[in-house]
Every structure is written in C-alpha cells, then in structure tokens.
Design a protein around this motif. Sequence first.
Motif, PDB file in Angstrom:
ATOM      1  N   GLN A  24     148.857  14.588  15.316  1.00 44.25           N
ATOM      2  CA  GLN A  24     148.549  13.306  15.943  1.00 44.25           C
ATOM      3  C   GLN A  24     146.970  12.961  15.837  1.00 44.25           C
ATOM      4  O   GLN A  24     146.490  11.976  16.037  1.00 44.25           O
ATOM      5  N   LEU A  25     146.466  14.276  15.656  1.00 39.72           N
ATOM      6  CA  LEU A  25     144.667  14.067  15.348  1.00 39.72           C
ATOM      7  C   LEU A  25     144.356  13.678  13.959  1.00 39.72           C
ATOM      8  O   LEU A  25     145.009  13.534  13.026  1.00 39.72           O
ATOM      9  N   THR A  26     143.247  12.685  13.985  1.00 36.32           N
ATOM     10  CA  THR A  26     142.726  12.318  12.624  1.00 36.32           C
ATOM     11  C   THR A  26     142.217  13.492  12.058  1.00 36.32           C
ATOM     12  O   THR A  26     142.016  14.790  12.593  1.00 36.32           O
ATOM     13  N   LYS A  27     141.769  13.313  10.888  1.00 36.24           N
ATOM     14  CA  LYS A  27     141.399  14.458   9.964  1.00 36.24           C
ATOM     15  C   LYS A  27     139.987  15.188  10.294  1.00 36.24           C
ATOM     16  O   LYS A  27     139.856  16.390  10.562  1.00 36.24           O
ATOM     17  N   THR A  28     138.985  13.981  10.723  1.00 40.40           N
ATOM     18  CA  THR A  28     137.908  14.435  11.395  1.00 40.40           C
ATOM     19  C   THR A  28     137.859  14.994  12.662  1.00 40.40           C
ATOM     20  O   THR A  28     137.450  16.250  12.593  1.00 40.40           O
ATOM     21  N   GLN A  29     138.988  14.868  13.406  1.00 33.21           N
ATOM     22  CA  GLN A  29     139.091  15.660  14.652  1.00 33.21           C
ATOM     23  C   GLN A  29     139.522  17.084  14.123  1.00 33.21           C
ATOM     24  O   GLN A  29     139.246  18.060  14.919  1.00 33.21           O
ATOM     25  N   LEU A  33     138.047  20.613  15.136  1.00 30.50           N
ATOM     26  CA  LEU A  33     138.659  21.611  15.997  1.00 30.50           C
ATOM     27  C   LEU A  33     138.650  23.093  15.236  1.00 30.50           C
ATOM     28  O   LEU A  33     138.611  24.142  15.775  1.00 30.50           O
ATOM     29  N   SER A  34     138.711  22.989  13.978  1.00 21.65           N
ATOM     30  CA  SER A  34     138.830  24.165  12.959  1.00 21.65           C
ATOM     31  C   SER A  34     137.511  24.550  13.099  1.00 21.65           C
ATOM     32  O   SER A  34     137.412  25.926  13.439  1.00 21.65           O
ATOM     33  N   GLY A  42     144.424  25.994  25.305  1.00 22.29           N
ATOM     34  CA  GLY A  42     143.433  25.745  26.030  1.00 22.29           C
ATOM     35  C   GLY A  42     142.790  24.310  25.901  1.00 22.29           C
ATOM     36  O   GLY A  42     143.201  23.278  25.589  1.00 22.29           O
ATOM     37  N   ASN A  43     141.802  24.321  26.353  1.00 20.93           N
ATOM     38  CA  ASN A  43     140.882  22.968  26.375  1.00 20.93           C
ATOM     39  C   ASN A  43     139.544  22.929  25.519  1.00 20.93           C
ATOM     40  O   ASN A  43     139.006  23.835  25.323  1.00 20.93           O
ATOM     41  N   ILE A  44     139.346  21.821  24.935  1.00 23.25           N
ATOM     42  CA  ILE A  44     138.176  21.496  24.092  1.00 23.25           C
ATOM     43  C   ILE A  44     137.678  20.202  24.220  1.00 23.25           C
ATOM     44  O   ILE A  44     138.765  19.014  24.053  1.00 23.25           O
ATOM     45  N   PHE A  45     136.530  19.858  24.095  1.00 23.82           N
ATOM     46  CA  PHE A  45     135.933  18.387  24.065  1.00 23.82           C
ATOM     47  C   PHE A  45     135.357  18.148  22.719  1.00 23.82           C
ATOM     48  O   PHE A  45     134.566  18.761  22.162  1.00 23.82           O
TER      49      PHE A  45
END
Length: 472
Positions: A24-29, A33-34, A42-45
């Motif tokens: 569901q995430l965009t390629k940029t997102q 994250l990678s 877990g959590n990440i901003f």
Amino acid sequence: MKISNSHQKGEVKILFIKDKKISQLTKTQKDTLSLLGFEGIGNIFIPENKTFVIGIDKSLQDFPNTLRDSLAQAIMSLKKLKIKSISLEAQSLQEIKEICEGILLGNYTFDTFKNEKNKSNLKEVYIHAPTLDKKAVDSLIAQIQIIANSVNTTRELINTPPMEATPEYIVNFVKNLSKEIGFECKVHNTQFLEKEKMGAFLAVSKASCHNPYLVHLTYKPKTSKKSNLKKFVFVGKGLTYDCGGLSLKPSDYMTTMKADKSGACAVIGIVDSLARLGIEAEIHGILGLTENMIGGNAYKPDDILIARNGKSIEVRNTDAEGRLVLADCLSYASDLKPDFLIDLATLTGACVVALGDYTMGIMGYNPKLKEDFLKIASSAGELGGILPFNPYLKKLYKSEVADLCNIPSSRYGSAITAGMFLGEFVAESLLQKWLHLDIAGPAYVEKSWGVNPFGATGAGVRACIEFVKQKA
C-alpha cells in the motif's frame, strides 16, 4: 488529548502494516523504509510525506492487545514530534475502541512531582471511519474517553506517594468526586468500625497515626427502563502504605508499597466510570482504607482477632494484613445481598509467582462466573488467569487456637489459600456470586509494558466496567 470522528487530515498520517505487507506504500516510501532498515515490524516515521508507519507482527495479530499496544508505543514517539494533530483510518468499532484505548492510556505519565513536566504539542486525533455509522462511532469514542480518564485517575491516585495519599486524602478525593458526578458517598470512621465489631480491620489500623475508614459508594440511575436493576458490589483493599507491621518487610520490599491501595483505587475508578456512563445497574463500592505500621500498640503475631462475622483469626504474620481488612469489608458487603460481589486486592506475591507481573488472578467457587469474567477481561484488554480453589488446601489455614489462621501452614498455593480465606467472610448464599481478583502482579510494575507506563496501571478497572456492561 481529544479524539474525534472526522475526515480532517492531521499533520501526520498513521498507516498500519500487517504481516510486513507494504504494497500500500508508494515507491518513494518503500525506498525510504528500505534505506532506514525497516523490515515491517515496529514503528517508524517518514518525514518526507509526514507518514508514521506502524508494523504489526503477524504472530501477534490474534493477541487482543496488539493494536492497543502498538498505538501506545506510537503515541510516545509522536509526542516527541512538533505536531499538533494526527489522523488515521479505522474499519470497525472494535478497531476504534482499541485505537482510542491505546492512545489515551499510552499517553498517561506520572510527572506530578517533577519540575520538568513531560511536554507535547499533540492535542488532536482524527479517526476516519467512512464505512461506519457516525452516531455509533461518536458514542463509542465518548465512552472510551470516560473509561480511559477513570483508569488514568486510578493510576494517579495509586502513584501518589504515601506521605500525601493517606486514608484521609483518599476519603477527601472520593467525597469531592461523588459531589462532581452525583453518586452517594458515606464515610465511616473508627467508631463505626467498633460498632460493627470489625476486629480484624481495626487491629491492622492500630499502629498508624492515620485513622481508618470504611467508605461506601453508591450509584443508582436516576431513571431506568428496567424494573429490576442488577446489583454489583465491588470491594477494594486500600492499604495506603504497608510496611508489614511487626512482621517487618525487608527494605527492598517496602518500595512500591504505596501501590497496596490499588484495589480501593480501582473501585473508585470503576464507580467513577459507571456513574459517568449512566449504566442501568445499582453499583456499590466498598473501600477499606488504612495503613499497616509499627508501634507500641501494633497488633502482634499470636493475637487472636474477632472479625465482624464472629469468626476468630489467629495472627501469625502481621504482613498478611490485607486479607484481615477485606474480611470485615466482605462481611459488610454481603449484607447488601448483591447479584455479583467482586473484590480487588494486591493480596499475594504468590499470585505474581504463579502468573507473572502482567496477569491478574481470578478466583472463586463458581466455574462459569470465573470463565465469563476471564473472557470479558480479555475483550477489555486485561490479562487474567484462573487459579482453582482446592478443598484440600482449606486445612492449611486452620488454627489450633482459633477458627482460622491468617497465613497458611505451607507457602505452596498461598495465592489460592488467601483467596479461600477471604471466602470465609462472604455470606454462604453469595459464594456462587463472588469473585476474588488478585491484582498484585499487574497493579504496579516498574517497567512500562503495553498501554501501561512505569508505575500504576489501573488494573481491574476496564475488566470490571466491561463485566457490568455485559451483565447488567
């Protein structure tokens, strides 16, 4: 913190990922994250588009607290950001309930005595639930805010140190609360305890410079569609401090004994919530408030006490004092002839050994009632474990010189024998309607866990509120 049912977008959007599925995430997102090494748990901003990702472990998806705990952890991170609002989507009422509880319970911290307070700009949470009925969502959010506020009030009372939170302090607090909400509060002093022949309760109180009190709270709905209201009575152990008496605790074990009032504080939170919710049931709260201290007039091992119901109790350890206070309170509560009688107490370390820090012990003589409560507690987000009463253990708290002994002759199974001891002071006609909740484990833990911060948790409040809602 205010939570509302709104299409409004917050400054940061919350996005849930289950089972590491990031489609569901965009390629940029995904690339971000990678780069940050996020593997889906877990959590990440993600600062670029102000998205906060919460990854839920597949192995925990069936655990009733997973969503609550995830939001509680997230809120601690989000409070550090310079933002005023967040937004997220929910697909069901249960999901909304768990989200709200995670946020509101996870947001609590005890900083009353700190000069430097925990600061946060985060004030608004917008929940978008396009497929759900708006009135139902609004109603649920309002209910959860009431319950969470009651839990946090309970936590604050428990966390307040014993130099301030004396029996008188708790009395004054609940008197003011009763006036604010509109339930009845009767405060009974030493003279009343003497008149009622509460010899066990009075003995525990003897060496304290603070007077003991039995407080009786009563809530009845002003108007009701029901002709016969169910009657629920909750009894809470309220030792505002316990040094062990003459059977003095080691110094390491005295720390956190401000939490020995957790049962009584939980009862206050339960009555507070149910009154504010306008529940159609008759609710009673019985608080046994006192201290267990040392002095020349302290009660002693070898003393024989006469409880309110006439049974004699041999004292072999003055640190087994909670069951003595509860004995007289349960006898008093039995006279109310309730449909359900539940006591809450930080009663035994043995219960913590049996079930661990995070789980309350559920005991009683009615198997179905215990199973029902366990199921309801789990749905409310509280962990419980049933400890079975065993008739062979009864002989362990028998005495050669009195009807009963306040400690068993064997330490094995002593959480159960303590619960069975309490049953000796419940009217026989009510034994099938009675539950004993030993909250010694989860009531106060010096390490944050789930939706609970360091210190008091308000254990038992949510479970008992949900129990009343389902049984009323």
